[in-house]
Design a protein around this motif. Structure first.
Motif, PDB file in Angstrom:
ATOM      1  N   SER A   1       3.734  -8.627 -13.144  1.00 28.18           N
ATOM      2  CA  SER A   1       4.126  -7.572 -12.202  1.00 28.18           C
ATOM      3  C   SER A   1       4.593  -8.139 -10.864  1.00 28.18           C
ATOM      4  O   SER A   1       5.402  -7.515 -10.164  1.00 28.18           O
ATOM      5  N   TRP A   2       4.089  -9.306 -10.515  1.00 27.54           N
ATOM      6  CA  TRP A   2       4.376  -9.832  -9.176  1.00 27.54           C
ATOM      7  C   TRP A   2       5.825 -10.258  -9.011  1.00 27.54           C
ATOM      8  O   TRP A   2       6.352 -10.269  -7.898  1.00 27.54           O
ATOM      9  N   LEU A   3       6.491 -10.598 -10.105  1.00 29.07           N
ATOM     10  CA  LEU A   3       7.916 -10.910 -10.012  1.00 29.07           C
ATOM     11  C   LEU A   3       8.700  -9.698  -9.542  1.00 29.07           C
ATOM     12  O   LEU A   3       9.629  -9.813  -8.736  1.00 29.07           O
ATOM     13  N   LEU A   4       8.330  -8.525 -10.044  1.00 31.96           N
ATOM     14  CA  LEU A   4       8.986  -7.295  -9.611  1.00 31.96           C
ATOM     15  C   LEU A   4       8.650  -6.979  -8.159  1.00 31.96           C
ATOM     16  O   LEU A   4       9.533  -6.662  -7.356  1.00 31.96           O
ATOM     17  N   LEU A   5       7.357  -7.084  -7.811  1.00 27.24           N
ATOM     18  CA  LEU A   5       6.965  -6.776  -6.433  1.00 27.24           C
ATOM     19  C   LEU A   5       7.659  -7.696  -5.437  1.00 27.24           C
ATOM     20  O   LEU A   5       7.954  -7.298  -4.311  1.00 27.24           O
ATOM     21  N   ARG A   6       7.940  -8.909  -5.868  1.00 29.43           N
ATOM     22  CA  ARG A   6       8.640  -9.858  -4.989  1.00 29.43           C
ATOM     23  C   ARG A   6      10.026  -9.339  -4.616  1.00 29.43           C
ATOM     24  O   ARG A   6      10.532  -9.617  -3.525  1.00 29.43           O
ATOM     25  N   HIS A   7      10.641  -8.568  -5.503  1.00 26.00           N
ATOM     26  CA  HIS A   7      11.968  -8.018  -5.236  1.00 26.00           C
ATOM     27  C   HIS A   7      11.910  -6.663  -4.528  1.00 26.00           C
ATOM     28  O   HIS A   7      12.954  -6.087  -4.230  1.00 26.00           O
ATOM     29  N   LEU A   8      10.687  -6.169  -4.282  1.00 24.01           N
ATOM     30  CA  LEU A   8      10.520  -4.856  -3.649  1.00 24.01           C
ATOM     31  C   LEU A   8       9.828  -4.971  -2.298  1.00 24.01           C
ATOM     32  O   LEU A   8       9.204  -4.017  -1.831  1.00 24.01           O
ATOM     33  N   LEU A   9       9.924  -6.137  -1.678  1.00 24.96           N
ATOM     34  CA  LEU A   9       9.182  -6.384  -0.441  1.00 24.96           C
ATOM     35  C   LEU A   9       9.553  -5.387   0.648  1.00 24.96           C
ATOM     36  O   LEU A   9       8.690  -4.935   1.410  1.00 24.96           O
ATOM     37  N   GLY A  10      10.830  -5.026   0.740  1.00 21.41           N
ATOM     38  CA  GLY A  10      11.245  -4.067   1.766  1.00 21.41           C
ATOM     39  C   GLY A  10      10.562  -2.731   1.599  1.00 21.41           C
ATOM     40  O   GLY A  10      10.087  -2.138   2.577  1.00 21.41           O
ATOM     41  N   GLN A  11      10.464  -2.239   0.365  1.00 15.37           N
ATOM     42  CA  GLN A  11       9.797  -0.972   0.110  1.00 15.37           C
ATOM     43  C   GLN A  11       8.290  -1.080   0.324  1.00 15.37           C
ATOM     44  O   GLN A  11       7.657  -0.142   0.809  1.00 15.37           O
ATOM     45  N   LEU A  12       7.713  -2.226  -0.025  1.00 18.73           N
ATOM     46  CA  LEU A  12       6.276  -2.411   0.184  1.00 18.73           C
ATOM     47  C   LEU A  12       5.936  -2.403   1.671  1.00 18.73           C
ATOM     48  O   LEU A  12       4.931  -1.821   2.092  1.00 18.73           O
TER      49      LEU A  12
ATOM     50  N   LEU B   1       5.586   1.100   3.226  1.00 18.55           N
ATOM     51  CA  LEU B   1       4.465   1.975   2.875  1.00 18.55           C
ATOM     52  C   LEU B   1       3.439   1.989   4.005  1.00 18.55           C
ATOM     53  O   LEU B   1       3.192   0.960   4.639  1.00 18.55           O
ATOM     54  N   PRO B   2       2.784   3.145   4.240  1.00 19.38           N
ATOM     55  CA  PRO B   2       1.770   3.193   5.299  1.00 19.38           C
ATOM     56  C   PRO B   2       0.596   2.265   5.032  1.00 19.38           C
ATOM     57  O   PRO B   2      -0.004   1.726   5.957  1.00 19.38           O
ATOM     58  N   SER B   3       0.239   2.078   3.764  1.00 18.05           N
ATOM     59  CA  SER B   3      -0.758   1.082   3.377  1.00 18.05           C
ATOM     60  C   SER B   3      -0.611   0.832   1.883  1.00 18.05           C
ATOM     61  O   SER B   3      -0.158   1.701   1.133  1.00 18.05           O
ATOM     62  N   ALA B   4      -0.997  -0.361   1.460  1.00 19.37           N
ATOM     63  CA  ALA B   4      -0.882  -0.717   0.048  1.00 19.37           C
ATOM     64  C   ALA B   4      -1.971  -1.712  -0.300  1.00 19.37           C
ATOM     65  O   ALA B   4      -2.311  -2.602   0.486  1.00 19.37           O
ATOM     66  N   VAL B   5      -2.529  -1.548  -1.499  1.00 19.47           N
ATOM     67  CA  VAL B   5      -3.537  -2.457  -2.014  1.00 19.47           C
ATOM     68  C   VAL B   5      -3.222  -2.690  -3.485  1.00 19.47           C
ATOM     69  O   VAL B   5      -2.718  -1.797  -4.176  1.00 19.47           O
TER      70      VAL B   5
ATOM     71  N   VAL C   1       4.477 -13.022  -2.620  1.00 17.78           N
ATOM     72  CA  VAL C   1       4.321 -11.653  -2.117  1.00 17.78           C
ATOM     73  C   VAL C   1       3.285 -11.619  -1.000  1.00 17.78           C
ATOM     74  O   VAL C   1       3.499 -11.002   0.054  1.00 17.78           O
ATOM     75  N   LEU C   2       2.146 -12.283  -1.202  1.00 16.93           N
ATOM     76  CA  LEU C   2       1.101 -12.292  -0.181  1.00 16.93           C
ATOM     77  C   LEU C   2       1.587 -12.929   1.108  1.00 16.93           C
ATOM     78  O   LEU C   2       1.302 -12.449   2.215  1.00 16.93           O
ATOM     79  N   GLU C   3       2.345 -14.022   0.990  1.00 21.65           N
ATOM     80  CA  GLU C   3       2.853 -14.697   2.177  1.00 21.65           C
ATOM     81  C   GLU C   3       3.867 -13.814   2.915  1.00 21.65           C
ATOM     82  O   GLU C   3       3.835 -13.707   4.141  1.00 21.65           O
ATOM     83  N   ALA C   4       4.737 -13.148   2.170  1.00 23.47           N
ATOM     84  CA  ALA C   4       5.756 -12.296   2.784  1.00 23.47           C
ATOM     85  C   ALA C   4       5.149 -11.080   3.472  1.00 23.47           C
ATOM     86  O   ALA C   4       5.683 -10.592   4.475  1.00 23.47           O
ATOM     87  N   LEU C   5       4.018 -10.596   2.939  1.00 23.67           N
ATOM     88  CA  LEU C   5       3.397  -9.389   3.485  1.00 23.67           C
ATOM     89  C   LEU C   5       2.226  -9.698   4.409  1.00 23.67           C
ATOM     90  O   LEU C   5       1.509  -8.789   4.821  1.00 23.67           O
TER      91      LEU C   5
ATOM     92  N   GLY D   1       0.056 -10.067   7.473  1.00 22.70           N
ATOM     93  CA  GLY D   1       0.118  -9.358   8.741  1.00 22.70           C
ATOM     94  C   GLY D   1       0.639  -7.938   8.635  1.00 22.70           C
ATOM     95  O   GLY D   1       0.749  -7.235   9.645  1.00 22.70           O
ATOM     96  N   ASN D   2       0.945  -7.516   7.406  1.00 27.00           N
ATOM     97  CA  ASN D   2       1.486  -6.173   7.193  1.00 27.00           C
ATOM     98  C   ASN D   2       0.420  -5.189   6.708  1.00 27.00           C
ATOM     99  O   ASN D   2       0.719  -4.033   6.417  1.00 27.00           O
TER     100      ASN D   2
END
Length: 337
Positions: A98-109, A112-116, A131-135, A137-138
């Motif tokens: 799943s993380w390969l997909l989330l990596r391409h959705l960083l802008g949408q993530l 979001l007001p919050s995500a876990v 993904v963790l590095e890109a997000l 502080g977010n």
């Protein structure tokens, strides 16, 4: 199976799959406990996990029912998050791939007001770190769950950005170590009210010992490795010893070795090495496997070698085996399963 029980199956390879039965009360208790412990309040759930398996059942079906929130089931090839997912506090139910997909959705993530994220069914992969590095502080949080179909959730730890120690696995509140003392390299042996009942058991067991070696410290542990040849390829169990034996016994003169490897997409995978005095095509190998095994997951790659080198005790000589590879790895056939 009683009306209060739900059936789950662990993958069978040389026979029928093993049936595990969990009561609906156990399922609700596990979903609620983990949600309260790790997730917090969410307004929706986005899941990549099939509900036929325990992980998906808990967090893509039971939890949405308990919390009264919508769930969006996504494949691993959508162009993006659906519009209705935007502007809501979101739980992502993730498999290794799943993380390969989330990596391409960083802008949408990030919007979001919050995500876990809850991650299960296998180790994290390189895309998880990205993904963790890109997000960082977010406000994005991610947790890894340790467990099995037999035991349910056992422990958790936070998934941290690259360069930050992930720390030890922490037991969930209703789980206890079954062995009285601590010793280096001991088995993971636990007690839990959520242990499943195997189909041939009259009652659920009081404790369960997994084929995992740990170092304990209070109510936490460090995972040292799986003591058997059992791996998970994106949630599907593969017993490498059983697979190699089944194939070896199906062709006279065939020797086989199946070695676990780290995979950047599936986290865990395996490669198949074989030795025979005549040519054997990939199609013939898969046909043999289908004829002798109930189910199997195709290898990531295949190698034909002159021989399978072994030590004096009969164990595979891994370094020597790779040195004997005669050609580039053959990518496993798509759709072979």
């Amino acid at each position: 199976m009683t009306a209060r029980e739900v059936e789950f199956r662990t993958s069978g390879h040389t026979g029928s799959p093993t049936v595990w039965l969990r009561t609906r009360e156990q399922l609700r208790a596990e979903a609620e406990l983990i949600a309260n412990e790790l997730v917090g309040e969410v307004e929706q759930i986005v899941s990549f996990a099939p509900v036929e398996h325990l992980f998906g059942k808990l967090f893509a079906q039971i939890l949405p029912e308990l919390r009264g929130v919508p769930v969006h089931h996504l494949t691993h090839a959508p162009a993006g998050l659906p519009p209705e997912v935007e502007k809501k506090r979101t739980l992502f139910v993730c498999l290794p791939s799943s993380w390969l997909l989330l990596r391409h959705l960083l802008g949408q993530l990030k919007a979001l007001p919050s995500a876990v994220a809850l991650h299960g069914t296998g180790p994290t992969v390189q895309a998880t770190d990205e993904v963790l590095e890109a997000l960082s502080g977010n406000g994005f949080r991610a947790f890894e769950l340790f467990g099995s179909t037999e035991t349910g959730g056992i422990a958790h730890r936070e998934i941290t950005p690259p360069g930050v120690d992930a720390g030890r696995w922490q037991l969930l509140p209703d789980v206890e170590f079954a062995d009285p003392g601590e010793s280096p390299g001991q088995w993971l042996h636990i007690r839990s009210p959520r242990l499943a009942r195997r189909g041939d058991m009259a009652f659920k067991p009081e404790s369960w010992r997994l084929p995992d070696v740990i170092h304990r410290d209070g109510r936490s542990f460090e995972f040292k490795g799986r003591a058997s040849a059992l791996i998970k390829v994106n949630g599907a169990r593969v017993n490498l010893e059983e697979l190699a034996t089944a194939l070896r016994n199906s062709v006279d003169g065939l020797d086989v070795a199946c070695l676990p490897v780290h995979d950047p997409v599936r986290a865990e995978h395996y490669e198949l090495f074989y030795s025979l005095d005549r040519d054997l095509s990939r199609q013939q190998i898969f046909a043999r496997l289908r004829s002798v095994m109930h189910d199997f997951t195709p290898p990531r790659a295949m190698h034909q070698v002159r021989r399978i080198p072994r030590t004096a005790t009969g164990k595979i000589a891994v370094t020597a085996l790779y040195a004997l590879t005669q050609q580039k790895p053959r990518v496993a056939l798509e759709g072979a399963s």
